[in-house]
Scaffold this motif. Structure first.
Motif, PDB file in Angstrom:
ATOM      1  N   GLU A 176      35.127 -41.069  12.918  1.00  0.00           N
ATOM      2  CA  GLU A 176      34.130 -40.180  13.533  1.00  0.00           C
ATOM      3  C   GLU A 176      34.212 -38.749  13.033  1.00  0.00           C
ATOM      4  O   GLU A 176      33.254 -37.993  13.155  1.00  0.00           O
ATOM      5  N   TYR A 177      35.362 -38.350  12.493  1.00  0.00           N
ATOM      6  CA  TYR A 177      35.522 -36.956  12.109  1.00  0.00           C
ATOM      7  C   TYR A 177      36.624 -36.785  11.073  1.00  0.00           C
ATOM      8  O   TYR A 177      37.465 -37.658  10.863  1.00  0.00           O
ATOM      9  N   ARG A 200      30.958 -36.710  12.179  1.00  0.00           N
ATOM     10  CA  ARG A 200      29.918 -37.538  11.572  1.00  0.00           C
ATOM     11  C   ARG A 200      28.712 -37.625  12.513  1.00  0.00           C
ATOM     12  O   ARG A 200      28.850 -37.956  13.688  1.00  0.00           O
ATOM     13  N   GLU A 201      27.546 -37.301  11.999  1.00  0.00           N
ATOM     14  CA  GLU A 201      26.325 -37.338  12.804  1.00  0.00           C
ATOM     15  C   GLU A 201      25.923 -38.762  13.159  1.00  0.00           C
ATOM     16  O   GLU A 201      25.492 -39.058  14.262  1.00  0.00           O
ATOM     17  N   GLU A 203      27.033 -43.038  12.244  1.00  0.00           N
ATOM     18  CA  GLU A 203      28.008 -43.915  11.589  1.00  0.00           C
ATOM     19  C   GLU A 203      27.461 -44.557  10.323  1.00  0.00           C
ATOM     20  O   GLU A 203      28.222 -45.066   9.491  1.00  0.00           O
ATOM     21  N   ASN A 206      26.478 -40.158   5.771  1.00  0.00           N
ATOM     22  CA  ASN A 206      27.555 -39.221   5.491  1.00  0.00           C
ATOM     23  C   ASN A 206      27.177 -37.785   5.835  1.00  0.00           C
ATOM     24  O   ASN A 206      27.619 -36.840   5.189  1.00  0.00           O
ATOM     25  N   PHE A 208      27.502 -34.646   8.304  1.00  0.00           N
ATOM     26  CA  PHE A 208      28.511 -34.148   9.229  1.00  0.00           C
ATOM     27  C   PHE A 208      28.065 -32.806   9.823  1.00  0.00           C
ATOM     28  O   PHE A 208      27.365 -32.029   9.179  1.00  0.00           O
TER      29      PHE A 208
END
Length: 257
Positions: A176-177, A200-201, A203, A206, A208
């Motif tokens: 997630e980050y 991460r906006e 899943e 890519n 962020f």
């Protein structure tokens, strides 16, 4: 954590063993009563104390953190768990200035209402600026606590920086980050930690969002803490460490005389 961190704080803390930490606290908090949670953040311990039948006052300097905590409580109400306002309050205030006026027993505010227990978790005291602020913190805790009540807080030592950082850098990569931590020692007891966090906006892509957080930590001498709290009306009921919560973390369990 400040405003922009509040919304992703729980993602950032997802591997924290809240249940294990809470069970550790409950070794010293056995009789039902009122708990004052200083630096309550997003309310994880507020929730646990409420579920165990305690009344809770949660205090935090971040309004955004308190909004997240309130949402958690409201979400639990939706699924059937009832936590009415006569059992908890969430209050925005600096912990070194806070004086509790919440009287759950009579469902009103009073000039001063002392509590049975005070907890302050996750080395919140290390975010105090200096020893003068620590003195204010202890004095307010003494004022807010009933006779024979317990104050439990934890503080980290200098070893935290060698424990976490290699060459003053720590990299944490999760699905997630990604977070990059940078450490700088400013003086003998003052340390700066800068965190760049990329969330991460979605899943499936890519993209962020970037967050930046600067934290200042003050490292207190454990012996100085012990002498100080004893001079401020507390006895040392116990000191403890738990490797699961970090080798450099010391828990102070104090009883008000």
């Amino acid at each position: 954590m400040h405003k922009q961190f509040a919304e992703i704080y729980d993602i950032f803390m997802k591997y924290v063993d809240y249940d294990g930490w809470y069970n550790f606290l409950k070794r010293f908090i056995k009789t039902k009563g009122t708990v004052l949670d200083l630096g309550c953040g997003t309310g994880e311990f507020v929730l646990r104390f409420l579920k165990d039948g305690f009344s809770v006052v949660g205090v935090d300097l971040s309004e955004k953190m308190l909004e997240v905590a309130e949402k958690k409580l409201n979400d639990l109400k939706i699924i059937g768990e009832k936590f009415s306002k006569d059992r908890y309050r969430l209050i925005k205030e600096n912990i070194i200035n806070f004086e509790n006026t919440v009287d759950f027993e009579n469902n009103k505010n009073s000039n001063l209402c002392q509590v049975d227990y005070i907890v302050c978790n996750f080395d919140t005291v290390n975010y105090l600026k200096n020893e003068k602020e620590f003195l204010k913190f202890i004095e307010k805790c003494n004022k807010n606590l009933k006779k024979d009540g317990y104050l439990i807080f934890d503080a980290v030592t200098e070893d935290i920086f060698t424990e976490i950082f290699e060459n003053d850098i720590f990299l944490d990569e999760e699905p997630e980050y990604t977070s990059i931590w940078r450490h700088e020692q400013l003086s003998k007891r003052k340390h700066l930690i800068e965190i760049d966090l990329f969330i991460r906006e979605n899943e499936n892509d890519n993209l962020f969002r970037k967050y930046n957080e600067i934290q200042n930590k003050f490292i207190f001498d454990p012996e100085w803490i012990i002498k100080t709290v004893q001079n401020k009306g507390f006895e040392i009921f116990d000191t403890a460490s738990n490797p699961e919560f970090g080798e450099s973390r010391i828990f102070f369990i104090l009883k008000k005389l």
